[in-house]
Enzyme design. Structure first.
Site, PDB file in Angstrom:
ATOM      1  CG  HIS A 169      78.794  82.394  52.679  1.00 25.04           C
ATOM      2  ND1 HIS A 169      79.611  83.413  52.236  1.00 25.04           N
ATOM      3  CD2 HIS A 169      79.601  81.496  53.291  1.00 25.04           C
ATOM      4  CE1 HIS A 169      80.861  83.145  52.589  1.00 25.04           C
ATOM      5  NE2 HIS A 169      80.882  81.997  53.228  1.00 25.04           N
ATOM      6  CG  ASP A 208      84.008  79.029  48.239  1.00 24.24           C
ATOM      7  OD1 ASP A 208      84.302  78.454  49.308  1.00 24.24           O
ATOM      8  OD2 ASP A 208      83.837  80.259  48.164  1.00 24.24           O
TER       9      ASP A 208
END
Length: 465
Positions: free
Chosen positions: A289, A361
């Site tokens: 992330h 993603d």
């Protein structure tokens, strides 16, 4: 009193560059909390401080003039950042119909503004939407269902295929629409049961998710997680991946058993599954992330461990496959899997023979966004990725799409890859229309891959019917 004044002055000197930086980067994903009211408050504070400094006579000294000028910067820099954003947005919205038809189906976007996403849907600039907690917060299920139906009506009126509508309902700590949807336990809670109980319970969890998501108008669930549970605690700075709480088990066979049953239950309601996060993040300690991450395990070892659940579940389902932002160093040390042709086209397509939908993603994650996102977008399309996800901050769609648009206009996109991807998407959308035309996935014998070497004896390929 003199001490307080000096302290206040020091704080003003320290705060000025911070606010100027925030203003110049107002569109950055990390500053999402400052959007809207936060931006207005920042500009208002800057103006008030400038007025206060002028009234206190700070303009009379050189240092005072510099301080006033520093505090004039935030509104100016914010205006410049907003102008840049609007110009990029207008460029994307001004794309030709041919460009929209070519590129639009490959993008899935999260959204906050219904009129804005409806416009993207009508123009064909997106192929899917992602709904999450802010889309349901303070609203009823019926309101969100009506909104999704309205977007599908927009598509029909425009003569475009239905949108892929995705949600993230894994169970456990990741259930972004629960409540109001049912909060289902994590699949990991089933790992200690007997195999028959594992399958029965997992299938039940899948049916619950499938029934409720289908009723809402969602046709693709970004679950289940097939990464192997890490044997040790991850990095203390891992605040978002939290794969130790999301992964099913350390044993690949247990993961395969539970995940396969869950997918069966999900598909009973016509909702597709998404297997994630290939090539696996159970062995990776870095949180993608925010940071780049390497998976240094040899491919031969991964084939006999981490990748077994992916291949097993793909062989008995219509599942999509999500590729993560982890760099598989043994295959392509220079780029993450999400935009690596050696991995996507070489391993997934050629060696495995999988011809279903591959999606990235979230491209707003730091591992991609903080690097050369335009290069990643072009490489992902050329690698054979079918759907590029922009989930956390939908406003970044314009930046990401502009990258693809520029790549197309400069001849940087592989026409053959785009054509093959369009064919996969046309037959692979988890909608009523696509389900009627698509079949399950089965195993066939393999042949040597283009990327070199012959598969091991007895190795199989995965192909869509």
């Amino acid at each position: 009193m003199q001490f307080l004044r000096r302290t206040g002055l020091v704080l003003l000197w320290l705060a000025a560059p911070l606010l100027a930086f925030a203003a110049a980067n107002k569109n950055d994903p990390y500053l999402v909390p400052l959007r809207g009211a936060g931006n207005i408050a920042l500009v208002a504070a800057s103006i008030m401080i400038v007025i206060l400094l002028l009234r206190r006579g700070r303009w009379r000294t050189i240092a005072g003039k510099l301080l006033v000028m520093f505090w004039c910067l935030p509104p100016v820099l914010m205006s410049a950042a907003h102008l840049k954003y609007e110009l990029r947005k207008n460029e994307v919205l001004g794309a030709s119909a041919a460009e929209a038809r070519q590129l639009g189906p490959h993008f899935m976007v999260g959204y906050s503004s219904f009129p804005e996403v409806a416009r993207l849907a009508r123009l064909g600039l997106i192929g899917g939407i992602y709904v999450t907690r802010h889309n349901i917060r303070g609203r009823t299920v019926e309101a969100l269902r009506a909104e999704i139906e309205a977007l599908q009506d927009v598509r029909r009126a425009a003569g475009l295929p239905p949108l892929v509508v995705a949600a993230d309902q894994e169970g456990g700590i990741v259930g972004h629409l629960a409540p109001p949807l049912t909060k289902v336990p994590a699949l990991a809670t089933l790992a200690g049961l007997a195999p028959d109980e594992q399958q029965a319970k997992a299938e039940e969890f899948g049916r619950i998710h499938g029934r409720e998501l289908a009723g809402l108008g969602v046709n693709l669930n970004l679950a289940p997680v097939l990464d192997l549970k890490p044997p040790q605690r991850r990095n203390r700075l891992d605040f978002h991946t939290l794969i130790g709480q999301r992964a099913i088990a350390t044993d690949p066979s247990v993961v395969s058993t539970i995940a396969s049953a869950y997918v069966r239950g999900l598909e009973e309601s016509g909702v597709g599954a998404t297997l994630k996060h290939f090539p696996g993040i159970g062995r990776v300690r870095t949180d993608t992330h925010h940071f780049s991450a390497n998976l240094d395990t040899p491919v031969r070892e991964l084939e006999t461990t981490d990748w077994l659940p992916f291949r097993e579940v793909l062989s008995h389902s219509r599942s999509a496959l999500m590729v993560g932002h982890v760099t598989l160093t043994a295959v392509d040390p220079d780029r993450a899997t999400s935009h690596s042709k050696r991995v996507v086209d070489g391993i997934i397509r050629e060696t495995w023979g999988y011809q279903g939908m591959v999606m990235t993603d979230d491209l707003v994650m730091g591992a991609i966004y903080q690097n050369d996102v335009c290069k990643a977008v072009v490489e992902a399309i050329n690698a054979g990725v079918d759907m590029l996800l922009v989930a956390y901050d939908g406003a970044q769609f314009y930046r990401v799409f502009a990258c693809a648009l520029e790549g197309s206009r400069q001849g940087g996109l592989d026409a053959a890859m785009l054509h093959a991807s369009a064919a996969r998407l046309e037959r692979g959308f988890p909608t009523e229309q696509a389900r009627a035309a698509s079949g399950a996935i089965h195993l066939v014998e393999t042949s040597p891959s283009r990327t070199g070497g012959s598969p091991a004896r007895g190795e199989t390929r995965i192909r869509s019917r």
